[in-house]
Design an enzyme around this catalytic site. Structure first.
Site, PDB file in Angstrom:
ATOM      1  N   ASP A  30       0.855  -1.187   0.000  1.00 47.10           N
ATOM      2  CA  ASP A  30       0.000   0.000   0.000  1.00 47.10           C
ATOM      3  C   ASP A  30       0.893   1.240   0.000  1.00 47.10           C
ATOM      4  O   ASP A  30       1.727   1.390   0.908  1.00 47.10           O
ATOM      5  CB  ASP A  30      -0.883  -0.031   1.255  1.00 47.10           C
ATOM      6  CG  ASP A  30      -1.825   1.163   1.351  1.00 47.10           C
ATOM      7  OD1 ASP A  30      -2.795   1.076   2.105  1.00 47.10           O
ATOM      8  OD2 ASP A  30      -1.566   2.208   0.695  1.00 47.10           O
ATOM      9  N   GLU A  80      29.733   7.782   4.347  1.00 48.82           N
ATOM     10  CA  GLU A  80      29.785   6.375   4.730  1.00 48.82           C
ATOM     11  C   GLU A  80      29.665   5.499   3.499  1.00 48.82           C
ATOM     12  O   GLU A  80      29.545   4.293   3.612  1.00 48.82           O
ATOM     13  CB  GLU A  80      28.716   6.041   5.762  1.00 48.82           C
ATOM     14  CG  GLU A  80      27.290   6.220   5.315  1.00 48.82           C
ATOM     15  CD  GLU A  80      26.312   5.819   6.409  1.00 48.82           C
ATOM     16  OE1 GLU A  80      25.687   6.724   6.955  1.00 48.82           O
ATOM     17  OE2 GLU A  80      26.169   4.630   6.706  1.00 48.82           O
ATOM     18  N   CYS A 112      26.235   7.947   9.502  1.00 46.79           N
ATOM     19  CA  CYS A 112      25.634   9.247   9.169  1.00 46.79           C
ATOM     20  C   CYS A 112      26.128  10.364  10.075  1.00 46.79           C
ATOM     21  O   CYS A 112      25.882  11.540   9.807  1.00 46.79           O
ATOM     22  CB  CYS A 112      24.114   9.159   9.277  1.00 46.79           C
ATOM     23  SG  CYS A 112      23.430   7.757   8.400  1.00 46.79           S
ATOM     24  N   THR A 153      13.820   3.479   1.708  1.00 46.07           N
ATOM     25  CA  THR A 153      14.551   4.531   2.439  1.00 46.07           C
ATOM     26  C   THR A 153      15.927   4.773   1.820  1.00 46.07           C
ATOM     27  O   THR A 153      16.830   5.284   2.484  1.00 46.07           O
ATOM     28  CB  THR A 153      14.692   4.195   3.944  1.00 46.07           C
ATOM     29  OG1 THR A 153      15.543   3.053   4.096  1.00 46.07           O
ATOM     30  CG2 THR A 153      13.353   3.904   4.581  1.00 46.07           C
ATOM     31  N   SER A 202      17.637  -0.473  14.750  1.00 44.77           N
ATOM     32  CA  SER A 202      18.199   0.837  14.390  1.00 44.77           C
ATOM     33  C   SER A 202      17.281   1.970  14.842  1.00 44.77           C
ATOM     34  O   SER A 202      17.753   3.022  15.289  1.00 44.77           O
ATOM     35  CB  SER A 202      18.483   0.921  12.888  1.00 44.77           C
ATOM     36  OG  SER A 202      17.297   1.040  12.133  1.00 44.77           O
ATOM     37  N   HIS A 234      18.502  14.139  12.172  1.00 44.22           N
ATOM     38  CA  HIS A 234      18.894  13.220  11.106  1.00 44.22           C
ATOM     39  C   HIS A 234      17.632  12.508  10.612  1.00 44.22           C
ATOM     40  O   HIS A 234      16.810  12.072  11.417  1.00 44.22           O
ATOM     41  CB  HIS A 234      19.910  12.209  11.650  1.00 44.22           C
ATOM     42  CG  HIS A 234      20.169  11.078  10.697  1.00 44.22           C
ATOM     43  ND1 HIS A 234      20.605  11.297   9.411  1.00 44.22           N
ATOM     44  CD2 HIS A 234      20.010   9.732  10.819  1.00 44.22           C
ATOM     45  CE1 HIS A 234      20.721  10.137   8.799  1.00 44.22           C
ATOM     46  NE2 HIS A 234      20.359   9.173   9.622  1.00 44.22           N
ATOM     47  N   LYS A 243       9.120  10.734  15.066  1.00 44.49           N
ATOM     48  CA  LYS A 243       9.159   9.852  16.254  1.00 44.49           C
ATOM     49  C   LYS A 243      10.174  10.384  17.265  1.00 44.49           C
ATOM     50  O   LYS A 243       9.935  10.386  18.471  1.00 44.49           O
ATOM     51  CB  LYS A 243       9.621   8.440  15.849  1.00 44.49           C
ATOM     52  CG  LYS A 243       8.586   7.553  15.188  1.00 44.49           C
ATOM     53  CD  LYS A 243       9.299   6.244  14.789  1.00 44.49           C
ATOM     54  CE  LYS A 243       8.533   5.432  13.786  1.00 44.49           C
ATOM     55  NZ  LYS A 243       7.554   4.555  14.373  1.00 44.49           N
ATOM     56  N   ASN A 273      17.117   9.076   1.998  1.00 43.10           N
ATOM     57  CA  ASN A 273      18.211   9.178   2.963  1.00 43.10           C
ATOM     58  C   ASN A 273      19.489   9.619   2.248  1.00 43.10           C
ATOM     59  O   ASN A 273      19.850   9.059   1.211  1.00 43.10           O
ATOM     60  CB  ASN A 273      18.435   7.829   3.667  1.00 43.10           C
ATOM     61  CG  ASN A 273      19.227   7.978   4.962  1.00 43.10           C
ATOM     62  OD1 ASN A 273      19.741   9.056   5.263  1.00 43.10           O
ATOM     63  ND2 ASN A 273      19.317   6.904   5.714  1.00 43.10           N
ATOM     64  N   SER A 305      24.581   5.277  12.866  1.00 47.56           N
ATOM     65  CA  SER A 305      24.471   3.913  13.395  1.00 47.56           C
ATOM     66  C   SER A 305      25.840   3.392  13.789  1.00 47.56           C
ATOM     67  O   SER A 305      26.870   3.797  13.260  1.00 47.56           O
ATOM     68  CB  SER A 305      23.876   2.994  12.335  1.00 47.56           C
ATOM     69  OG  SER A 305      22.531   3.317  12.130  1.00 47.56           O
TER      70      SER A 305
HETATM   71  N1  CAA Z   1      -0.581   3.469   5.597  1.00 43.99           N
HETATM   72  C1  CAA Z   1       0.038   4.237   6.520  1.00 43.99           C
HETATM   73  N2  CAA Z   1       1.026   3.753   7.350  1.00 43.99           N
HETATM   74  C2  CAA Z   1       1.375   2.475   7.216  1.00 43.99           C
HETATM   75  C3  CAA Z   1       0.763   1.611   6.269  1.00 43.99           C
HETATM   76  C4  CAA Z   1      -0.269   2.169   5.451  1.00 43.99           C
HETATM   77  N3  CAA Z   1      -0.871   1.433   4.518  1.00 43.99           N
HETATM   78  N4  CAA Z   1       1.326   0.380   6.378  1.00 43.99           N
HETATM   79  C5  CAA Z   1       2.270   0.473   7.352  1.00 43.99           C
HETATM   80  N5  CAA Z   1       2.298   1.736   7.849  1.00 43.99           N
HETATM   81  C6  CAA Z   1       3.179   2.281   8.869  1.00 43.99           C
HETATM   82  C7  CAA Z   1       3.466   1.322  10.016  1.00 43.99           C
HETATM   83  O1  CAA Z   1       2.421   1.321  10.971  1.00 43.99           O
HETATM   84  C8  CAA Z   1       4.753   1.923  10.549  1.00 43.99           C
HETATM   85  O2  CAA Z   1       4.470   3.053  11.315  1.00 43.99           O
HETATM   86  P1  CAA Z   1       5.026   3.156  12.828  1.00 43.99           P
HETATM   87  O3  CAA Z   1       6.525   3.087  12.713  1.00 43.99           O
HETATM   88  O4  CAA Z   1       4.564   4.507  13.294  1.00 43.99           O
HETATM   89  O5  CAA Z   1       4.478   2.006  13.581  1.00 43.99           O
HETATM   90  C9  CAA Z   1       5.446   2.436   9.287  1.00 43.99           C
HETATM   91  O6  CAA Z   1       4.435   2.473   8.265  1.00 43.99           O
HETATM   92  C10 CAA Z   1       6.569   1.539   8.791  1.00 43.99           C
HETATM   93  O7  CAA Z   1       6.080   0.233   8.747  1.00 43.99           O
HETATM   94  P2  CAA Z   1       6.951  -0.991   9.273  1.00 43.99           P
HETATM   95  O8  CAA Z   1       7.569  -0.648  10.590  1.00 43.99           O
HETATM   96  O9  CAA Z   1       6.164  -2.249   9.160  1.00 43.99           O
HETATM   97  O10 CAA Z   1       8.096  -0.961   8.148  1.00 43.99           O
HETATM   98  P3  CAA Z   1       9.232  -2.000   7.861  1.00 43.99           P
HETATM   99  O11 CAA Z   1       9.520  -2.813   9.050  1.00 43.99           O
HETATM  100  O12 CAA Z   1       8.942  -2.683   6.578  1.00 43.99           O
HETATM  101  O13 CAA Z   1      10.453  -1.009   7.565  1.00 43.99           O
HETATM  102  C11 CAA Z   1      12.282   0.123   8.607  1.00 43.99           C
HETATM  103  C12 CAA Z   1      10.771   0.098   8.419  1.00 43.99           C
HETATM  104  C13 CAA Z   1      12.679  -1.030   9.524  1.00 43.99           C
HETATM  105  C14 CAA Z   1      12.664   1.449   9.263  1.00 43.99           C
HETATM  106  C15 CAA Z   1      12.986  -0.016   7.235  1.00 43.99           C
HETATM  107  O14 CAA Z   1      12.573   1.004   6.360  1.00 43.99           O
HETATM  108  C16 CAA Z   1      14.490  -0.008   7.311  1.00 43.99           C
HETATM  109  O15 CAA Z   1      15.132  -0.985   7.656  1.00 43.99           O
HETATM  110  N6  CAA Z   1      15.132   1.159   6.967  1.00 43.99           N
HETATM  111  C17 CAA Z   1      16.587   1.291   6.992  1.00 43.99           C
HETATM  112  C18 CAA Z   1      17.110   1.524   8.400  1.00 43.99           C
HETATM  113  C19 CAA Z   1      16.759   2.874   8.940  1.00 43.99           C
HETATM  114  O16 CAA Z   1      16.498   3.814   8.222  1.00 43.99           O
HETATM  115  N7  CAA Z   1      16.782   3.014  10.281  1.00 43.99           N
HETATM  116  C20 CAA Z   1      16.518   4.268  10.916  1.00 43.99           C
HETATM  117  C21 CAA Z   1      17.334   4.447  12.175  1.00 43.99           C
HETATM  118  S1  CAA Z   1      19.068   4.161  11.847  1.00 43.99           S
HETATM  119  C22 CAA Z   1      19.646   5.645  11.211  1.00 43.99           C
HETATM  120  O17 CAA Z   1      19.027   6.653  11.335  1.00 43.99           O
HETATM  121  C23 CAA Z   1      20.922   5.628  10.457  1.00 43.99           C
HETATM  122  C24 CAA Z   1      20.626   5.603   9.006  1.00 43.99           C
HETATM  123  O18 CAA Z   1      20.539   6.634   8.368  1.00 43.99           O
HETATM  124  C25 CAA Z   1      20.442   4.311   8.359  1.00 43.99           C
END
Ligand code: CAA
Length: 384
Positions: A30, A80, A112, A153, A202, A234, A243, A273, A305
């Site tokens: 979605d 990085e 980062c 991302t 993360s 960031h 958040k 990103n 990270s």
């Molecule tokens: N409509 C609206 N929202 C929806 C939706 C829909 N149809 N379906 C899902 N969502 C929402 C979920 O409820 C969730 O919201 P909340 O976090 O508020 O609960 C959000 O969308 C994301 O959904 P998921 O958590 O299920 O997503 P995921 O597990 O597939 O992926 C992630 C999320 C783990 C962050 C992934 O994108 C990822 O691994 N990203 C890379 C790592 C990253 O960016 N980490 C951030 C911190 S680390 C850092 O900052 C260093 C860096 O730069 C990497």
């Protein structure tokens, strides 16, 4: 009293852009998950003749055309997604920018966070010799595996900053709070082209780092939260910053809404990103959206990270609204060339082995290009 901080900054990004609604549809997800859940609408993606060096040099070129290079003595390149284990991306950029040989060139790495490490080092250099200026380049390509949860991302971008005494844009205040902890939340092994990430860990590690950094900032005599007017974070994806802000609000007792974030998410929502550049792209978005920020204190949180986090503050300088280039970044983002999902997947798979001579196709419209590999060395050329 001499103030020190960011005199000016400029942003560059990659040639292509991928629409995340299209990617979601292709992945059977979605689109609301990417657009609202992650807070991302598109991601920049490099052409085959672009990388961190070409993006970083492009951002610096825009900046140096405005400021000149007469007082620049250092080029600190934070990334990085480095292109060589030994030679710094700074040296390649140094040549493309035609900087004099008396400008030192070195690369900084800690995920980062490295851009903030370079900024802090630059502040120290200028404090030691206020006549010197430091060019800080933050530049990254965020790359995760196809079909992975990190895929939406991804992104690419660079921000170049000139650090000087009596800055025109943002005085960086001396107190900051730091949190360093060994966490395996995200990393990229030497032989991997995409990052390894424990996504959930993360997100939690980022929030923990912010709380620790804030507590250190407060313990060291930082400003009370009600004296910080705006907050920039960031932004690996923009919902992460939301958040973080709400968690900091709960931690400190400040209002539990996002009003103090202003429009600081607007560029990263479109860029994706950009790792080391992400915080400073957020700063650019905030400054571009509001010309009434003179005298306001901005809180900035940098997270890399692995992990290092830092909370620090800057004060927007009087008169910035007369010299700041409000439309410049919006123009850079609007100039990107759309890429279909299938074309993006083909480009994602392109890898140039370092031991094979190869030329890259001419695609980028930017002033510098990665021309290919010859005798195991990367070749860059200027097109201007
Ligand atoms: N409509 C609206 N929202 C929806 C939706 C829909 N149809 N379906 C899902 N969502 C929402 C979920 O409820 C969730 O919201 P909340 O976090 O508020 O609960 C959000 O969308 C994301 O959904 P998921 O958590 O299920 O997503 P995921 O597990 O597939 O992926 C992630 C999320 C783990 C962050 C992934 O994108 C990822 O691994 N990203 C890379 C790592 C990253 O960016 N980490 C951030 C911190 S680390 C850092 O900052 C260093 C860096 O730069 C990497």
């Amino acid at each position: 009293m001499t103030t020190i901080g960011i005199h000016d900054l400029a942003l560059a990004t990659a040639h292509h852009v991928v629409d995340l609604s299209e990617l979601a549809t292709d992945r059977g997800v979605d689109p609301g998950k990417y657009l609202t859940g992650l807070g991302q609408t598109s991601m920049s993606f490099p052409a085959p003749d672009e990388d961190i060096v070409t993006m970083g040099a492009t951002a610096a070129r825009t900046l140096l055309h405005r400021t000149g290079t007469d007082q620049v003595r250092w080029l600190l390149f934070a990334t990085e997604s480095g292109v060589d284990q030994s030679k710094s991306a700074a040296v390649y950029a140094h040549r493309l920018l035609d900087l004099p040989s008396h400008v030192r060139a070195v690369e900084f790495k800690q995920a980062c966070y490295a851009g903030t490490a370079a900024l802090q080092a630059a502040l120290g250099i200028v404090a030691r010799n206020p006549h010197d200026q430091v060019l800080v380049i933050t530049s990254d390509v965020a790359r995760y595996a196809l079909n992975s949860s990190g895929e939406p991302t991804q992104g690419a971008g660079a921000v170049a900053m000139l650090v000087s005494a009596n800055p025109g844009l943002l005085e960086i205040e001396p107190i900051s709070g730091v949190a360093t902890r060994d966490v395996d939340d995200f990393w990229r092994p030497n032989d991997a082209s995409t990052a390894v990430v424990d996504g959930r860990l993360s997100v939690a590690a980022y929030i923990d780092s912010l709380m620790l950094a804030w507590d250190d900032y407060a313990a060291r005599g930082g400003k009370p939260v009600d004296q910080i007017d705006r907050f920039v974070y960031h932004q690996p994806f923009t919902r992460m910053a939301v958040k973080a802000h709400l968690a900091l609000a709960r931690h400190t007792g400040m209002p539990g809404d996002t009003a103090a974030m202003g429009a600081g998410l607007e560029y990263n929502r479109l860029l994706g990103n950009s790792y080391t550049a992400s915080l400073y792209a957020g700063l650019a978005a905030l400054l571009d959206s509001d010309i009434t920020l003179a005298g306001q204190r901005i809180g900035l949180f940098s997270y890399g990270s692995g992990s290092v986090g830092e909370f620090f503050t800057g004060v927007v300088q009087p008169g910035y609204d007369r010299t700041w280039h409000h439309q410049a970044t919006a123009d850079v983002l609007a100039a990107r060339s759309p890429l279909s999902v299938s074309a993006y997947e083909k480009l994602h798979a392109v890898a140039l082995p370092s031991d094979t001579d190869a030329d890259t196709p001419h695609v980028t419209a930017g002033p510098y290009r990665f021309a290919g590999i010859e005798n195991q060395a990367r070749r860059y050329e200027s097109t201007v």
